[in-house]
Design a protein around this motif. Structure first.
Motif, PDB file in Angstrom:
ATOM      1  N   VAL A   1      -4.498  37.980 130.109  1.00  0.00           N
ATOM      2  CA  VAL A   1      -5.818  37.394 130.312  1.00  0.00           C
ATOM      3  C   VAL A   1      -5.811  36.280 131.337  1.00  0.00           C
ATOM      4  O   VAL A   1      -6.783  36.077 132.065  1.00  0.00           O
ATOM      5  N   ASN A   2      -4.695  35.529 131.438  1.00  0.00           N
ATOM      6  CA  ASN A   2      -4.691  34.406 132.370  1.00  0.00           C
ATOM      7  C   ASN A   2      -4.595  34.847 133.824  1.00  0.00           C
ATOM      8  O   ASN A   2      -4.628  34.016 134.723  1.00  0.00           O
ATOM      9  N   SER A   3      -4.453  36.165 134.091  1.00  0.00           N
ATOM     10  CA  SER A   3      -4.434  36.624 135.477  1.00  0.00           C
ATOM     11  C   SER A   3      -5.768  37.231 135.900  1.00  0.00           C
ATOM     12  O   SER A   3      -5.881  37.763 136.993  1.00  0.00           O
ATOM     13  N   ILE A   4      -6.778  37.177 135.035  1.00  0.00           N
ATOM     14  CA  ILE A   4      -8.108  37.619 135.438  1.00  0.00           C
ATOM     15  C   ILE A   4      -8.679  36.597 136.416  1.00  0.00           C
ATOM     16  O   ILE A   4      -8.741  35.399 136.124  1.00  0.00           O
ATOM     17  N   ALA A   5      -9.079  37.075 137.581  1.00  0.00           N
ATOM     18  CA  ALA A   5      -9.646  36.191 138.607  1.00  0.00           C
ATOM     19  C   ALA A   5     -11.138  36.016 138.291  1.00  0.00           C
ATOM     20  O   ALA A   5     -11.987  36.783 138.756  1.00  0.00           O
ATOM     21  N   VAL A   6     -11.448  35.006 137.503  1.00  0.00           N
ATOM     22  CA  VAL A   6     -12.802  34.830 136.983  1.00  0.00           C
ATOM     23  C   VAL A   6     -13.808  34.612 138.109  1.00  0.00           C
ATOM     24  O   VAL A   6     -14.927  35.150 138.072  1.00  0.00           O
ATOM     25  N   GLU A   7     -13.437  33.859 139.123  1.00  0.00           N
ATOM     26  CA  GLU A   7     -14.370  33.607 140.217  1.00  0.00           C
ATOM     27  C   GLU A   7     -14.652  34.891 141.000  1.00  0.00           C
ATOM     28  O   GLU A   7     -15.790  35.155 141.401  1.00  0.00           O
ATOM     29  N   VAL A   8     -13.607  35.696 141.215  1.00  0.00           N
ATOM     30  CA  VAL A   8     -13.814  36.986 141.880  1.00  0.00           C
ATOM     31  C   VAL A   8     -14.719  37.872 141.034  1.00  0.00           C
ATOM     32  O   VAL A   8     -15.628  38.536 141.545  1.00  0.00           O
ATOM     33  N   LEU A   9     -14.491  37.870 139.734  1.00  0.00           N
ATOM     34  CA  LEU A   9     -15.327  38.652 138.832  1.00  0.00           C
ATOM     35  C   LEU A   9     -16.783  38.205 138.924  1.00  0.00           C
ATOM     36  O   LEU A   9     -17.700  39.039 138.998  1.00  0.00           O
ATOM     37  N   ARG A  10     -17.008  36.894 138.930  1.00  0.00           N
ATOM     38  CA  ARG A  10     -18.369  36.376 139.014  1.00  0.00           C
ATOM     39  C   ARG A  10     -19.045  36.842 140.306  1.00  0.00           C
ATOM     40  O   ARG A  10     -20.206  37.284 140.300  1.00  0.00           O
ATOM     41  N   GLU A  11     -18.319  36.778 141.418  1.00  0.00           N
ATOM     42  CA  GLU A  11     -18.882  37.195 142.697  1.00  0.00           C
ATOM     43  C   GLU A  11     -19.217  38.691 142.696  1.00  0.00           C
ATOM     44  O   GLU A  11     -20.258  39.110 143.207  1.00  0.00           O
ATOM     45  N   ARG A  12     -18.332  39.479 142.104  1.00  0.00           N
ATOM     46  CA  ARG A  12     -18.548  40.926 142.126  1.00  0.00           C
ATOM     47  C   ARG A  12     -19.665  41.347 141.171  1.00  0.00           C
ATOM     48  O   ARG A  12     -20.398  42.299 141.455  1.00  0.00           O
ATOM     49  N   VAL A  13     -19.796  40.658 140.064  1.00  0.00           N
ATOM     50  CA  VAL A  13     -20.926  40.918 139.181  1.00  0.00           C
ATOM     51  C   VAL A  13     -22.227  40.634 139.921  1.00  0.00           C
ATOM     52  O   VAL A  13     -23.189  41.405 139.844  1.00  0.00           O
ATOM     53  N   SER A  14     -22.250  39.538 140.664  1.00  0.00           N
ATOM     54  CA  SER A  14     -23.443  39.189 141.442  1.00  0.00           C
ATOM     55  C   SER A  14     -23.773  40.283 142.450  1.00  0.00           C
ATOM     56  O   SER A  14     -24.932  40.690 142.616  1.00  0.00           O
ATOM     57  N   GLN A  15     -22.737  40.775 143.141  1.00  0.00           N
ATOM     58  CA  GLN A  15     -22.945  41.817 144.142  1.00  0.00           C
ATOM     59  C   GLN A  15     -23.452  43.103 143.511  1.00  0.00           C
ATOM     60  O   GLN A  15     -24.398  43.726 144.014  1.00  0.00           O
ATOM     61  N   ARG A  16     -22.849  43.503 142.408  1.00  0.00           N
ATOM     62  CA  ARG A  16     -23.194  44.784 141.805  1.00  0.00           C
ATOM     63  C   ARG A  16     -24.572  44.765 141.155  1.00  0.00           C
ATOM     64  O   ARG A  16     -25.285  45.778 141.171  1.00  0.00           O
ATOM     65  N   LEU A  17     -24.956  43.625 140.608  1.00  0.00           N
ATOM     66  CA  LEU A  17     -26.248  43.555 139.922  1.00  0.00           C
ATOM     67  C   LEU A  17     -27.383  43.084 140.820  1.00  0.00           C
ATOM     68  O   LEU A  17     -28.547  43.119 140.427  1.00  0.00           O
ATOM     69  N   GLY A  18     -27.047  42.629 142.036  1.00  0.00           N
ATOM     70  CA  GLY A  18     -28.078  42.211 142.974  1.00  0.00           C
ATOM     71  C   GLY A  18     -28.750  40.905 142.636  1.00  0.00           C
ATOM     72  O   GLY A  18     -29.854  40.610 143.115  1.00  0.00           O
ATOM     73  N   LYS A  19     -28.123  40.100 141.815  1.00  0.00           N
ATOM     74  CA  LYS A  19     -28.614  38.752 141.509  1.00  0.00           C
ATOM     75  C   LYS A  19     -27.411  37.901 141.126  1.00  0.00           C
ATOM     76  O   LYS A  19     -26.391  38.411 140.646  1.00  0.00           O
ATOM     77  N   GLU A  20     -27.562  36.595 141.345  1.00  0.00           N
ATOM     78  CA  GLU A  20     -26.410  35.712 141.207  1.00  0.00           C
ATOM     79  C   GLU A  20     -26.011  35.507 139.752  1.00  0.00           C
ATOM     80  O   GLU A  20     -26.842  35.248 138.884  1.00  0.00           O
ATOM     81  N   CYS A  21     -24.720  35.628 139.527  1.00  0.00           N
ATOM     82  CA  CYS A  21     -24.143  35.253 138.241  1.00  0.00           C
ATOM     83  C   CYS A  21     -23.748  33.779 138.353  1.00  0.00           C
ATOM     84  O   CYS A  21     -22.824  33.439 139.093  1.00  0.00           O
TER      85      CYS A  21
END
Length: 337
Positions: free
Chosen positions: A5-25
């Protein structure tokens, strides 16, 4: 990708969620975790909430954690199927990403947020009457699942297709690889599936060495499974109808209303769900509940659920009682062979 779990890149995940959903996370809050995944609550810029589930194997820290590549894709497809074909409340799957470049640290999916608390969390506060009503609600979910019928044994994939069976990740540090996907089905009959189980085709690798006694025992079990007289009758076909099994339908995976814990608002954690014969489906809703209920309460509520389901799905009741015992015993023996 199997990562702690400590190797999950949370900031990258946040950015990609924003991209995929078309609104900012705007925020990702650690929500809950299991041995095989980490879950986040995502706050979007329109104040809506989403749940992000990332595949990450905590058990990898201690060895094991080998995961079939089919696990999360099958879970996504199962959620979609249950959402479309039943009235069982499950979270809507909004998006899925394989994390092919490894930037996040694990494949992930986005689901709707369902307000609620786990039934296990509320159990200690509930009255006897409320517990009985909650058990009735569980029975209704179980009966609806058992009413589904499928043409083959395996696991669900996109568009409701039955493909190779998937599994929970292994927590055995000696395992180095999942079962060979070419041997994991789908199986067109219960007989074919049991033969594969007995042959250890569905076992994580490497296989343990077997003694001459164990090999002889396997031979006997295999010969019994191959007896066509056991399968070529209408009663065997009735008891072997293929249905969908949620393999961890326990209180922790049942979400209820905070103010009314008898009302189920979500059934979660569908990993390793599979389509199997009725006699292979053994609900154990109160396992791991020793600390919140007595043996007597657990037995009484289990009997209540079974009786309610028996009225709606009598074939399952028969398949898991004396009529189907020969088949469930064969499964036990095949798993031990």
């Amino acid at each position: 990708m199997d990562t702690p779990v400590n190797s999950i890149a949370v900031e990258v995940l946040r950015e990609r969620v924003s991209q995929r959903l078309g609104k900012e996370c705007v925020d990702l809050e650690s929500y809950m975790g299991g041995m095989h995944h980490q879950t986040y609550k995502a706050l979007m810029n329109d104040r809506s909430l989403r749940i992000i589930r990332v595949h990450c194997v905590r058990a990898r820290r201690h060895g094991g954690g080998i995961t079939p590549m089919t696990k999360l894709p099958s879970e996504v497809a199962t959620l979609k199927y249950v959402k479309e074909h039943t009235c069982i409340p499950v979270p809507e799957v909004i998006d899925y990403d394989r994390d092919e470049d490894g930037a996040v640290g694990g494949e992930w999916m986005v689901m709707e947020y369902i307000p609620g608390v786990s039934l296990g969390e509320k159990w200690g506060e509930m009255t006897v009457t409320q517990k009985g009503e909650a058990a009735r609600s569980i029975a209704n979910v179980w009966a609806e699942l058992l009413s589904l019928t499928f043409p083959a044994i395996g696991s669900l994939y996109e568009e409701g297709k039955i493909g190779q069976m998937t599994f929970f990740p292994s927590n055995n540090p000696n395992n180095m690889a999942p079962p060979d996907h070419r041997s994991c089905g789908p199986f067109d009959s219960a007989q074919a599936w049991l033969l594969a189980v007995a042959a250890e085709d569905l076992t994580f690798r490497p296989l343990p060495e077997r003694s001459s006694f164990e090999l002889a025992r396997r031979k006997l079990v295999t010969e019994f499974i191959q007896d066509n007289d056991l399968w070529d009758n209408l009663e065997a076909q009735r008891l072997s109808r293929i249905t969908l099994e949620h393999r961890d339908l326990t209180l922790r995976n049942i979400l209820v209303e905070k103010e009314d814990p008898t009302r189920i608002v979500g059934v979660i954690d569908w990993e390793a769900a599979r389509t199997v014969p009725l006699w292979a489906v053994r609900g154990d809703f109160f396992k791991s509940c020793i600390h919140i209920m007595s043996d007597g309460e657990r037995e009484e509520l289990s009997i209540m659920i079974r009786e309610i389901v028996a009225e709606r799905v009598p074939d399952w009741y028969d398949a898991t009682s004396n009529l189907g015992r020969v088949f469930s015993t064969l499964l036990d023996q095949a798993e031990k062979s």
